[in-house]
Motif scaffolding. Structure first.
Motif, PDB file in Angstrom:
ATOM      1  N   ILE A  72       0.864  -1.187   0.000  1.00 55.08           N
ATOM      2  CA  ILE A  72       0.000   0.000   0.000  1.00 55.08           C
ATOM      3  C   ILE A  72       0.894   1.229   0.000  1.00 55.08           C
ATOM      4  O   ILE A  72       1.813   1.325   0.811  1.00 55.08           O
ATOM      5  CB  ILE A  72      -0.918   0.021   1.237  1.00 55.08           C
ATOM      6  CG1 ILE A  72      -1.803  -1.238   1.251  1.00 55.08           C
ATOM      7  CG2 ILE A  72      -1.786   1.285   1.245  1.00 55.08           C
ATOM      8  CD1 ILE A  72      -2.596  -1.421   2.524  1.00 55.08           C
ATOM      9  N   VAL A  73       0.631   2.122  -0.936  1.00 50.85           N
ATOM     10  CA  VAL A  73       1.428   3.351  -1.034  1.00 50.85           C
ATOM     11  C   VAL A  73       0.496   4.551  -1.156  1.00 50.85           C
ATOM     12  O   VAL A  73      -0.611   4.436  -1.686  1.00 50.85           O
ATOM     13  CB  VAL A  73       2.386   3.320  -2.245  1.00 50.85           C
ATOM     14  CG1 VAL A  73       3.425   2.213  -2.096  1.00 50.85           C
ATOM     15  CG2 VAL A  73       1.643   3.169  -3.551  1.00 50.85           C
TER      16      VAL A  73
ATOM     17  N   LEU B 207      -7.544  10.529  -5.401  1.00 50.67           N
ATOM     18  CA  LEU B 207      -6.960   9.331  -4.808  1.00 50.67           C
ATOM     19  C   LEU B 207      -6.214   9.665  -3.516  1.00 50.67           C
ATOM     20  O   LEU B 207      -5.672  10.761  -3.376  1.00 50.67           O
ATOM     21  CB  LEU B 207      -5.961   8.692  -5.771  1.00 50.67           C
ATOM     22  CG  LEU B 207      -6.530   8.165  -7.073  1.00 50.67           C
ATOM     23  CD1 LEU B 207      -5.409   7.664  -7.968  1.00 50.67           C
ATOM     24  CD2 LEU B 207      -7.546   7.084  -6.820  1.00 50.67           C
ATOM     25  N   THR B 208      -6.176   8.695  -2.618  1.00 51.37           N
ATOM     26  CA  THR B 208      -5.343   8.817  -1.422  1.00 51.37           C
ATOM     27  C   THR B 208      -4.320   7.693  -1.346  1.00 51.37           C
ATOM     28  O   THR B 208      -3.280   7.855  -0.723  1.00 51.37           O
ATOM     29  CB  THR B 208      -6.190   8.797  -0.133  1.00 51.37           C
ATOM     30  OG1 THR B 208      -6.919   7.569  -0.066  1.00 51.37           O
ATOM     31  CG2 THR B 208      -7.132   9.986  -0.081  1.00 51.37           C
ATOM     32  N   GLN B 209      -4.625   6.547  -1.967  1.00 49.06           N
ATOM     33  CA  GLN B 209      -3.669   5.448  -1.915  1.00 49.06           C
ATOM     34  C   GLN B 209      -3.874   4.476  -3.068  1.00 49.06           C
ATOM     35  O   GLN B 209      -4.922   4.447  -3.696  1.00 49.06           O
ATOM     36  CB  GLN B 209      -3.751   4.698  -0.593  1.00 49.06           C
ATOM     37  CG  GLN B 209      -5.079   4.021  -0.334  1.00 49.06           C
ATOM     38  CD  GLN B 209      -5.166   3.435   1.067  1.00 49.06           C
ATOM     39  OE1 GLN B 209      -4.498   3.884   1.982  1.00 49.06           O
ATOM     40  NE2 GLN B 209      -6.006   2.436   1.248  1.00 49.06           N
ATOM     41  N   ALA B 210      -2.818   3.706  -3.309  1.00 53.36           N
ATOM     42  CA  ALA B 210      -2.877   2.620  -4.281  1.00 53.36           C
ATOM     43  C   ALA B 210      -2.501   1.334  -3.553  1.00 53.36           C
ATOM     44  O   ALA B 210      -1.593   1.322  -2.729  1.00 53.36           O
ATOM     45  CB  ALA B 210      -1.909   2.876  -5.429  1.00 53.36           C
ATOM     46  N   VAL B 211      -3.223   0.282  -3.868  1.00 49.78           N
ATOM     47  CA  VAL B 211      -2.982  -1.016  -3.249  1.00 49.78           C
ATOM     48  C   VAL B 211      -2.613  -1.996  -4.357  1.00 49.78           C
ATOM     49  O   VAL B 211      -3.339  -2.131  -5.344  1.00 49.78           O
ATOM     50  CB  VAL B 211      -4.235  -1.519  -2.500  1.00 49.78           C
ATOM     51  CG1 VAL B 211      -3.973  -2.883  -1.868  1.00 49.78           C
ATOM     52  CG2 VAL B 211      -4.689  -0.500  -1.468  1.00 49.78           C
ATOM     53  N   VAL B 212      -1.476  -2.660  -4.189  1.00 53.32           N
ATOM     54  CA  VAL B 212      -1.030  -3.681  -5.128  1.00 53.32           C
ATOM     55  C   VAL B 212      -0.996  -4.997  -4.363  1.00 53.32           C
ATOM     56  O   VAL B 212      -0.401  -5.065  -3.279  1.00 53.32           O
ATOM     57  CB  VAL B 212       0.372  -3.362  -5.688  1.00 53.32           C
ATOM     58  CG1 VAL B 212       0.811  -4.430  -6.676  1.00 53.32           C
ATOM     59  CG2 VAL B 212       0.405  -1.983  -6.329  1.00 53.32           C
TER      60      VAL B 212
ATOM     61  N   VAL C 189      -3.895 -13.444  -9.470  1.00 51.16           N
ATOM     62  CA  VAL C 189      -3.635 -12.254 -10.284  1.00 51.16           C
ATOM     63  C   VAL C 189      -2.970 -11.173  -9.444  1.00 51.16           C
ATOM     64  O   VAL C 189      -3.018 -11.192  -8.222  1.00 51.16           O
ATOM     65  CB  VAL C 189      -4.947 -11.680 -10.878  1.00 51.16           C
ATOM     66  CG1 VAL C 189      -5.572 -12.633 -11.882  1.00 51.16           C
ATOM     67  CG2 VAL C 189      -5.932 -11.328  -9.780  1.00 51.16           C
ATOM     68  N   ILE C 190      -2.375 -10.227 -10.136  1.00 51.85           N
ATOM     69  CA  ILE C 190      -1.950  -8.979  -9.515  1.00 51.85           C
ATOM     70  C   ILE C 190      -3.166  -8.065  -9.560  1.00 51.85           C
ATOM     71  O   ILE C 190      -3.772  -7.888 -10.618  1.00 51.85           O
ATOM     72  CB  ILE C 190      -0.775  -8.322 -10.278  1.00 51.85           C
ATOM     73  CG1 ILE C 190       0.478  -9.184 -10.181  1.00 51.85           C
ATOM     74  CG2 ILE C 190      -0.521  -6.904  -9.788  1.00 51.85           C
ATOM     75  CD1 ILE C 190       1.121  -9.220  -8.806  1.00 51.85           C
ATOM     76  N   THR C 191      -3.544  -7.526  -8.416  1.00 55.82           N
ATOM     77  CA  THR C 191      -4.653  -6.572  -8.395  1.00 55.82           C
ATOM     78  C   THR C 191      -4.103  -5.194  -8.083  1.00 55.82           C
ATOM     79  O   THR C 191      -3.173  -5.033  -7.292  1.00 55.82           O
ATOM     80  CB  THR C 191      -5.723  -6.934  -7.340  1.00 55.82           C
ATOM     81  OG1 THR C 191      -5.132  -6.920  -6.050  1.00 55.82           O
ATOM     82  CG2 THR C 191      -6.326  -8.282  -7.621  1.00 55.82           C
ATOM     83  N   LEU C 192      -4.657  -4.205  -8.740  1.00 54.73           N
ATOM     84  CA  LEU C 192      -4.350  -2.810  -8.481  1.00 54.73           C
ATOM     85  C   LEU C 192      -5.647  -2.142  -8.082  1.00 54.73           C
ATOM     86  O   LEU C 192      -6.632  -2.211  -8.817  1.00 54.73           O
ATOM     87  CB  LEU C 192      -3.791  -2.116  -9.734  1.00 54.73           C
ATOM     88  CG  LEU C 192      -2.552  -2.729 -10.370  1.00 54.73           C
ATOM     89  CD1 LEU C 192      -2.227  -2.003 -11.671  1.00 54.73           C
ATOM     90  CD2 LEU C 192      -1.382  -2.663  -9.413  1.00 54.73           C
ATOM     91  N   ASP C 193      -5.652  -1.543  -6.924  1.00 53.40           N
ATOM     92  CA  ASP C 193      -6.813  -0.793  -6.456  1.00 53.40           C
ATOM     93  C   ASP C 193      -6.381   0.624  -6.175  1.00 53.40           C
ATOM     94  O   ASP C 193      -5.445   0.855  -5.400  1.00 53.40           O
ATOM     95  CB  ASP C 193      -7.406  -1.403  -5.168  1.00 53.40           C
ATOM     96  CG  ASP C 193      -8.270  -2.604  -5.453  1.00 53.40           C
ATOM     97  OD1 ASP C 193      -9.202  -2.469  -6.254  1.00 53.40           O
ATOM     98  OD2 ASP C 193      -8.003  -3.665  -4.871  1.00 53.40           O
TER      99      ASP C 193
ATOM    100  N   ALA D 135     -11.042   2.299  -8.042  1.00 55.71           N
ATOM    101  CA  ALA D 135     -10.929   1.805  -9.401  1.00 55.71           C
ATOM    102  C   ALA D 135      -9.973   0.622  -9.317  1.00 55.71           C
ATOM    103  O   ALA D 135      -8.835   0.778  -8.883  1.00 55.71           O
ATOM    104  CB  ALA D 135     -10.392   2.883 -10.329  1.00 55.71           C
ATOM    105  N   GLY D 136     -10.444  -0.561  -9.667  1.00 53.69           N
ATOM    106  CA  GLY D 136      -9.629  -1.750  -9.520  1.00 53.69           C
ATOM    107  C   GLY D 136      -9.449  -2.494 -10.822  1.00 53.69           C
ATOM    108  O   GLY D 136     -10.311  -2.450 -11.698  1.00 53.69           O
TER     109      GLY D 136
END
Length: 101
Positions: free
Chosen positions: A8-9, A24-29, A42-46, A58-59
Motif C-alpha cells: 500500500i502506497v 486518490l489517497t492510496q494505491a494497493v497492489v 492475479v496482480i490486483t491494483l486498487d 478503481a480496480g
C-alpha cells in the motif's frame, strides 16, 4: 491459497468510477485469487480514496505477464517524463538520467 502479498502506497491523482472522478489517497497492489477475472491468481491494483465511501475505488486484475508488461511500460514512461522535465522544462535531472530510445 491466500498469499498475503500486499503493498500500500500513498497516491496523488484522480480515478474514475462511472461518470464521476474522485481524488486518490492510496494505491494497493496485491497478489491473490482473482475476484472477477476468469483467472487463477492475479496482480490486483486498487486505486482508492480512503476518506470516501467504499465504492470510491478503481480496480483491475492482471495476469503476472500483463503486470510485468505494465511495470516495464511505466518504467519507460517515467524515465521519459523525467527526461522531459529535466531537458525541456529545465528542472533538475535525476543522476544518470538519459533519454529513452
Amino acid at each position: 491459497m491466500c498469499t498475503s502479498i500486499v503493498e500500500i502506497v500513498p497516491a496523488e491523482g484522480m480515478a474514475k468510477r462511472g461518470e464521476a472522478w474522485f481524488p486518490l489517497t492510496q494505491a494497493v497492489v496485491a497478489y491473490d485469487h482473482a475476484r472477477h477475472a476468469p483467472l487463477d491468481d492475479v496482480i490486483t491494483l486498487d486505486f482508492v480514496n480512503a476518506g470516501l465511501d467504499p465504492g470510491a475505488r478503481a480496480g483491475i486484475e492482471l495476469t503476472l505477464d500483463s503486470a510485468r508488461e505494465l511495470r516495464d511500460a511505466l518504467a519507460r514512461a517515467i524515465l521519459a517524463a523525467e527526461f522531459e522535465e529535466a531537458e525541456v522544462r529545465g528542472k533538475t535531472a535525476a543522476p544518470g538520467l538519459r533519454q529513452v530510445a
